[in-house]
Design an enzyme around this catalytic site. Structure first.
Site, PDB file in Angstrom:
ATOM      1  CD  GLN A   1      57.127  41.498  51.282  1.00  0.00           C
ATOM      2  OE1 GLN A   1      58.131  41.098  50.693  1.00  0.00           O
ATOM      3  NE2 GLN A   1      56.285  40.677  51.925  1.00  0.00           N
TER       4      GLN A   1
ATOM      5  NE  ARG B   1      57.034  39.224  56.560  1.00  0.00           N
ATOM      6  CZ  ARG B   1      58.222  38.645  56.692  1.00  0.00           C
ATOM      7  NH1 ARG B   1      59.055  39.101  57.630  1.00  0.00           N
ATOM      8  NH2 ARG B   1      58.575  37.645  55.920  1.00  0.00           N
TER       9      ARG B   1
ATOM     10  CG  HIS C   1      62.250  44.006  49.677  1.00  0.00           C
ATOM     11  ND1 HIS C   1      61.992  43.042  50.616  1.00  0.00           N
ATOM     12  CD2 HIS C   1      61.330  43.821  48.692  1.00  0.00           C
ATOM     13  CE1 HIS C   1      60.986  42.284  50.211  1.00  0.00           C
ATOM     14  NE2 HIS C   1      60.570  42.744  49.050  1.00  0.00           N
TER      15      HIS C   1
ATOM     16  CD  GLU D   1      60.274  41.418  45.872  1.00  0.00           C
ATOM     17  OE1 GLU D   1      60.496  40.867  46.957  1.00  0.00           O
ATOM     18  OE2 GLU D   1      59.113  41.749  45.496  1.00  0.00           O
TER      19      GLU D   1
ATOM     20  CG  HIS E   1      55.980  45.487  47.242  1.00  0.00           C
ATOM     21  ND1 HIS E   1      57.196  45.947  47.695  1.00  0.00           N
ATOM     22  CD2 HIS E   1      56.086  44.124  47.261  1.00  0.00           C
ATOM     23  CE1 HIS E   1      58.001  44.937  47.957  1.00  0.00           C
ATOM     24  NE2 HIS E   1      57.348  43.811  47.706  1.00  0.00           N
TER      25      HIS E   1
END
Length: 408
Positions: A98, A283, A100, A135, A264
């Site tokens: 996925q 995804r 972001h 993240e 990642h």
């Protein structure tokens, strides 16, 4: 300073041992437990235990008093939303591949889907909220991941090392343009490949990886990962995409930061993860969930090279994992056996403290005291006084502290 009760998320890729053992519950658990959430996520907020023993939703506390709970600076920027979510992540099996979105991409995508009338809980919804989702993951055990695009020249070497008749033309394609544009072309070709062609190519690639592993070739770890993914997802283009990513093994205390667009995949291990309080995920594959290829290609960053490994910048006794994410900052404190030094934990905004080893004694400037044992967490509102933490019982202890990035 109040005890925080996290929410356990039972995803299928989780461990039946790690989180139950951390929380002092019987093991193995009846079902996999993948994540322990500490924060005010609307989908599963933590509970705060007051001095009266009453449990209250952290989400409701923040919404009722954003300035008192978050601080004026944080509330001015994020409103009544705690901008970060802290997790324990226990991956027994690989997650989905996925990426972001950036803040701009998320805002635009959210507005577009709202205008189209797509329900926020619809399986084909890409942007349930208008915020970015950077993240950072910090290993507690040896932690394995794929993250960021490998230097294309190294990838060409990998493709040549496992070359098959069907794979040769793709190695040639990348060798002719070993840069982000070449990666984009190859990645796009693979994830849009018609299923019959994919069904022909993937078995070739997996057979070649088997031979490379048997010969203990240069890319043995990468090939073992491809075989693992191919076994569980035998007809998925994400297996081919995994050939393009850096293969990482993090030791305890090492971390990687995943900004917007970073493709990642977490493979295996236990880690502390901190991320922006968002659900926006694009995804790529290796999942039965929705994959929107055109939107994914708008979001993925094809910058390439080695993935930086963060070890924390020493700030007194604290190691701070610096990133450019305004939503969060993660810090780690370690005490060896016999150490008794107190560390001050002060911030203009809110803090979540998480003990991952040993036991700690916390003392606030107003005289309030509390203990924090392994697996336990504590909520410190912005209005709370500064707290000092020190280990108890002469045993080694580890503490993680989560704050908004704007507080430092």
């Amino acid at each position: 300073m109040e005890q925080l009760l996290g929410a356990v998320r039972p995803y299928a890729w989780g461990s039946r041992i790690t989180i139950p053992e951390l929380l002092g519950r019987p093991v193995p658990a009846p079902h996999p437990e993948a994540e322990l959430w500490m924060g005010a996520h609307p989908g599963d907020p933590s509970r705060v235990v007051g001095a009266d023993g009453v449990e209250r939703s952290l989400l409701e506390l923040v919404e009722a008093d954003p300035v008192g709970q978050l601080g004026s600076r944080c509330a001015e920027r994020w409103g009544d939303r705690l901008p970060f979510l802290l997790k324990i992540l226990a991956a027994e099996e690989p997650l989905s591949m996925q990426a972001h979105p950036s803040a701009g991409q998320a805002a635009e995508g959210h507005a577009r889907e709202e205008a189209a009338g797509i329900p926020r809980d619809a399986p084909n919804r890409n942007y349930p909220d208008p915020t970015a989702k950077p993240e950072l993951v910090c290993a507690l055990t040896e932690f394995h991941a794929l993250a960021g695009f490998r230097d294309p020249r190294r990838t060409v070497s990998l493709l040549r090392a496992i070359e098959t008749p069907g794979l040769a033309k793709y190695a040639d394609l990348l060798a002719a343009q070993p840069d982000p544009d070449g990666l984009r072309t190859l990645f796009t070709t693979w994830i849009t490949m018609p299923q019959p062609a994919l069904d022909e190519l993937l078995p070739e690639v997996l057979d070649a990886c088997v031979l490379h592993v048997k010969d203990h070739g240069e890319f043995e770890p990468e090939c073992r990962t491809i075989l693992e993914l191919g076994e569980t997802h035998p007809a998925d283009a994400g297996v081919l995409a995994a050939l393009l990513l850096n293969r990482l093994t993090l030791r305890a205390g090492e971390a990687i930061y995943l900004p917007a667009g970073n493709l990642h995949l977490y493979l295996h291990g236990t880690a502390v993860e901190i991320l922006a309080n968002s659900d926006n995920i694009l995804r790529c594959g290796l999942t039965p969930k929705h994959v929107d290829v055109p939107e994914l290609l708008r979001v993925v960053d094809f910058a390439c090279g080695d993935m930086p490994v963060l070890r924390g910048r020493p700030t007194g006794r604290m190691a701070v994992y610096r990133t450019d994410a305004p939503e969060f900052e993660l810090a780690r404190v370690e005490w060896a056996a016999g150490a008794d030094e107190a560390v001050e934990l002060d911030c203009a905004g809110p803090q979540i403290l998480l003990c991952t080893s040993g036991e700690l004694r916390l003392r606030a400037a107003d005289g309030k005291e509390a203990s924090l044992r392994r697996g336990e967490s504590m909520w410190l509102a912005a209005a709370d006084p500064a707290v000092h933490a020190r280990p108890a019982g002469g045993q080694p202890a580890h503490l993680f502290r989560a704050t908004p990035g704007v507080c430092t």
